[in-house]
Design a protein around this motif. Structure first.
Motif, mmCIF file in Angstrom:
data_model
loop_
_atom_site.group_PDB
_atom_site.id
_atom_site.type_symbol
_atom_site.label_atom_id
_atom_site.label_comp_id
_atom_site.label_asym_id
_atom_site.label_seq_id
_atom_site.Cartn_x
_atom_site.Cartn_y
_atom_site.Cartn_z
ATOM 1 N N LEU A 106 -45.900 -1.822 -41.892
ATOM 2 C CA LEU A 106 -45.623 -1.835 -43.327
ATOM 3 C C LEU A 106 -44.169 -2.154 -43.657
ATOM 4 O O LEU A 106 -43.859 -2.537 -44.800
ATOM 5 C CB LEU A 106 -46.026 -0.504 -43.956
ATOM 6 C CG LEU A 106 -47.506 -0.118 -43.838
ATOM 7 C CD1 LEU A 106 -47.815 1.080 -44.711
ATOM 8 C CD2 LEU A 106 -48.427 -1.282 -44.196
ATOM 9 N N TYR A 107 -43.288 -2.021 -42.666
ATOM 10 C CA TYR A 107 -41.895 -2.378 -42.956
ATOM 11 C C TYR A 107 -41.713 -3.884 -43.104
ATOM 12 O O TYR A 107 -40.711 -4.323 -43.685
ATOM 13 C CB TYR A 107 -40.966 -1.831 -41.876
ATOM 14 C CG TYR A 107 -40.683 -0.362 -42.052
ATOM 15 C CD1 TYR A 107 -39.866 0.087 -43.078
ATOM 16 C CD2 TYR A 107 -41.252 0.577 -41.196
ATOM 17 C CE1 TYR A 107 -39.614 1.436 -43.242
ATOM 18 C CE2 TYR A 107 -41.007 1.935 -41.358
ATOM 19 C CZ TYR A 107 -40.194 2.358 -42.383
ATOM 20 O OH TYR A 107 -39.948 3.695 -42.560
ATOM 21 N N ALA A 156 -39.845 9.246 -42.810
ATOM 22 C CA ALA A 156 -39.901 7.790 -42.594
ATOM 23 C C ALA A 156 -38.528 7.193 -42.869
ATOM 24 O O ALA A 156 -37.747 7.741 -43.654
ATOM 25 C CB ALA A 156 -40.945 7.140 -43.494
ATOM 26 N N ILE A 157 -38.235 6.087 -42.216
ATOM 27 C CA ILE A 157 -36.963 5.403 -42.453
ATOM 28 C C ILE A 157 -36.979 4.788 -43.850
ATOM 29 O O ILE A 157 -37.884 4.035 -44.196
ATOM 30 C CB ILE A 157 -36.719 4.302 -41.406
ATOM 31 C CG1 ILE A 157 -36.557 4.920 -40.006
ATOM 32 C CG2 ILE A 157 -35.478 3.487 -41.758
ATOM 33 C CD1 ILE A 157 -36.459 3.886 -38.896
ATOM 34 N N LEU A 170 -36.364 -4.140 -37.857
ATOM 35 C CA LEU A 170 -36.537 -2.722 -38.177
ATOM 36 C C LEU A 170 -37.130 -1.935 -37.021
ATOM 37 O O LEU A 170 -36.831 -0.758 -36.846
ATOM 38 C CB LEU A 170 -37.429 -2.568 -39.408
ATOM 39 C CG LEU A 170 -36.766 -2.852 -40.759
ATOM 40 C CD1 LEU A 170 -37.765 -2.625 -41.877
ATOM 41 C CD2 LEU A 170 -35.563 -1.973 -40.966
ATOM 42 N N SER A 171 -37.988 -2.578 -36.216
ATOM 43 C CA SER A 171 -38.574 -1.851 -35.095
ATOM 44 C C SER A 171 -37.538 -1.527 -34.027
ATOM 45 O O SER A 171 -37.765 -0.687 -33.164
ATOM 46 C CB SER A 171 -39.718 -2.666 -34.477
ATOM 47 O OG SER A 171 -39.228 -3.843 -33.866
ATOM 48 N N ASN A 172 -36.400 -2.206 -34.077
ATOM 49 C CA ASN A 172 -35.322 -1.932 -33.125
ATOM 50 C C ASN A 172 -34.116 -1.269 -33.785
ATOM 51 O O ASN A 172 -33.062 -1.142 -33.167
ATOM 52 C CB ASN A 172 -34.867 -3.230 -32.450
ATOM 53 C CG ASN A 172 -35.910 -3.734 -31.467
ATOM 54 O OD1 ASN A 172 -36.151 -3.113 -30.441
ATOM 55 N ND2 ASN A 172 -36.542 -4.847 -31.799
ATOM 56 N N GLN A 177 -35.605 8.871 -38.794
ATOM 57 C CA GLN A 177 -36.285 8.889 -40.075
ATOM 58 C C GLN A 177 -35.504 9.720 -41.093
ATOM 59 O O GLN A 177 -34.750 10.624 -40.745
ATOM 60 C CB GLN A 177 -37.701 9.482 -39.934
ATOM 61 C CG GLN A 177 -38.588 8.799 -38.924
ATOM 62 C CD GLN A 177 -38.613 9.514 -37.586
ATOM 63 O OE1 GLN A 177 -37.558 9.874 -37.042
ATOM 64 N NE2 GLN A 177 -39.806 9.728 -37.051
ATOM 65 N N ASP A 178 -35.733 9.402 -42.341
ATOM 66 C CA ASP A 178 -35.247 10.221 -43.437
ATOM 67 C C ASP A 178 -36.286 11.290 -43.750
ATOM 68 O O ASP A 178 -37.486 11.089 -43.538
ATOM 69 C CB ASP A 178 -34.979 9.347 -44.665
ATOM 70 C CG ASP A 178 -33.884 8.327 -44.420
ATOM 71 O OD1 ASP A 178 -32.707 8.722 -44.430
ATOM 72 O OD2 ASP A 178 -34.215 7.144 -44.188
ATOM 73 N N PRO A 179 -35.852 12.439 -44.298
ATOM 74 C CA PRO A 179 -36.808 13.516 -44.590
ATOM 75 C C PRO A 179 -37.864 13.085 -45.602
ATOM 76 O O PRO A 179 -37.607 12.271 -46.493
ATOM 77 C CB PRO A 179 -35.917 14.623 -45.170
ATOM 78 C CG PRO A 179 -34.538 14.316 -44.687
ATOM 79 C CD PRO A 179 -34.465 12.817 -44.593
#
Length: 516
Positions: A106-107, A156-157, A170-172, A177-179
């Motif tokens: 989804l990113y 999630a980031i 983004l996968s690297n 993650q953010d809360p």
């Protein structure tokens, strides 16, 4: 829409990928720099490309919302190998058998939406109306995608900028993650930005296959129900959800269809009940990026061999159902066929079919059930149906039932919303016996899927499952109301999804989802 495929391919090439199913975030820098974004046509092409790439992840969005929900799990009809899908419906996921990898991909569409937002906000070539339309859509879509990530992974980031050339994947990305609370804050902020951009424009400007203010209001209802129930927002959030869902009626021409099965007829796409759907079509992409046919539909060889029958005793080979050809790797449970619907509920025959054999005395013997909601179409020269149905993301019946959910959580009366749905479902068979709050009794004793009307929350859950089965809703519904353990094989410590080992290796700052 006939020319959309050419436009989508062009837009995908502009996004710097060889095809829209690529999971690598490597858009060309020329699209990110100012030399590209010079005309309305360029913005329009990129906007259409986002819609194309968004639908490439429709299977993951569907799977996140349904396949763990407790009504799949019998042996595959036709003997197909399950290919690991059993880990989804048995809820035996792990970091090595995650079911879905790389956050569902989804990113990738999020990154493209971020780019569109940035270039639209700084544009001097777009009219104010075009700018507001693109921003309203993009902020709504980004909130929708992050809402899937929140409900599936919790933390999630948060990523609101965009890649420029091949310098970032983004996968690297080496960051944690953010809360979840911050993710929810972003979602609500994006919803507010979408509402502000759309203003009072409820029109389906480019059709119901593109995001609109009505879709934003639907999403807002879902989001605030979730934050109210799962993130301590309580009554205030439930009231916000209720108001948003009531505002959906401002959409032009929105109404329930008179007949349930008409919603999903191939010849009736984008009908009055649809608020937002994902377009599929000949020469483009099949339903759920082709995963529907390869996971839910029986093989034609099994349907057409003369030894299988319909519930009316007809040989399947003599019916149009013999035109189906697929694989069943996500087999339905026998009990869903027996326990979900009362016999006079028209939705049963619209959503489910069963295949029978005959014993030595000629009596029908149940063999398997399969989904029947989407019918596909016969393409000229073909002997099998092609599943080019649109995928309904939001429709008006869903709105009414979400509104009932908000009212139930507020302790308010849900009779009008529930019975509006039931009147259509039962048609001339509608009576006080099946009207809310009277649908209760022996049918619900030891029922694995639905309960009687004694509890308003259970009544809403029952109606949502009967109405929205195969629309990617059930897992989120039972998660929202804290009954996932009651209705599925999931355990309370593993309601979220694991992060696969490959993604964790690529980004060693990621923390594994709790429970895994």
């Amino acid at each position: 829409m006939k020319k959309i495929y050419t436009i989508l391919l062009a837009a995908c090439s502009l996004l710097g990928v060889s095809s829209c199913d690529s999971l690598d975030l490597v858009p060309e820098s020329s699209i990110a720099d100012s030399s590209y974004w010079q005309t309305n046509d360029q913005f329009s092409a990129f906007h259409t490309g986002i819609a194309s790439c968004f639908r490439k992840y429709s299977w993951n969005c569907f799977a996140f919302g349904e396949v763990r929900s407790g009504f799949y799990g019998d042996a595959p009809f036709g003997g197909e190998a399950t290919q690991g899908y059993e880990n989804l419906y048995y809820n035996t996921l792990s970091s090595t058998t995650p079911g879905i990898s790389n956050f569902g991909g989804l990113y990738y569409p999020i990154n493209q939406i971020n780019l569109m937002i940035a270039k639209t906000e700084e544009s001097t070539v777009l009219s104010d109306s075009d700018k507001n339309y693109y921003l309203g859509e993009c902020y709504g879509l980004r909130a929708y995608l992050y809402f899937h990530l929140l409900r599936s992974y919790g933390d999630a980031i948060i990523y609101t900028t965009y890649t420029s050339g091949n310098t970032l994947d983004l996968s690297n990305m080496q960051r944690a993650q953010d809360p979840a609370a911050d993710v929810m804050e972003l979602i609500k902020s994006d919803i507010s930005a979408s509402e502000s951009a759309f203003g009072n424009n409820y029109a389906f400007t480019k059709g119901k296959n593109f995001w609109s203010l009505g879709a934003t209001k639907m999403l807002k209802g879902e989001v605030y129900l979730w934050s109210g129930k799962q993130m301590n927002g309580g009554t205030s959030d439930y009231n916000t959800a209720k108001t948003a869902l009531q505002e959906v009626s401002n959409c032009p021409g929105i109404a329930l269809l008179d007949t349930y099965s008409d919603i999903f007829k191939f010849s009736n796409k984008r009908n009055d009940e649809i608020i937002f759907s994902i377009y599929n079509g000949e020469g483009e992409v099949a339903l759920l990026d082709g995963y529907w046919n390869s996971n839910f539909m029986p093989q034609q060889a099994y349907m057409n061999n003369g030894s299988r029958y319909t519930e009316a005793g007809e040989e399947v080979s003599t019916t149009t159902d013999a035109q189906f050809n697929g694989l069943i790797r996500m087999p339905l449970k026998r009990k869903i066929f027996d326990q979900l619907y009362l016999d006079n509920d028209s939705r049963k025959r619209s959503n489910l079919r069963a295949v029978y054999t005959k014993d030595e005395d000629g009596n029908l013997v149940y063999e398997a059930a399969y989904p029947y909601k989407y019918q596909g179409t016969m393409v000229s020269g073909s002997s099998i149906r092609s599943m080019y149905d649109d995928y309904p993301v939001y429709r008006y019946a869903d709105c009414l039932l979400l509104l009932a959910e908000a009212k139930a959580l507020l302790g308010e009366d849900i009779t009008t919303e529930i019975n509006t749905i039931r009147k259509r479902a039962y048609g001339e068979n509608y009576s006080d016996a099946v009207a809310y709050p009277n649908d209760k009794g022996d049918f619900y004793a030891d029922n694995e899927f639905v309960a009687g009307d004694e509890d308003p929350i259970e009544a809403v859950l029952k109606e949502r499952l009967r109405e929205l089965i195969f629309e990617g809703r059930r897992w989120y519904d039972i998660r929202l109301m804290n009954v996932a353990e009651k209705y599925s094989l999931a355990t309370s410590d593993r309601l979220l999804w694991p992060i696969d080992e490959s993604t964790k290796t690529n980004n060693n700052q990621l923390k594994q989802t709790p429970g895994y």
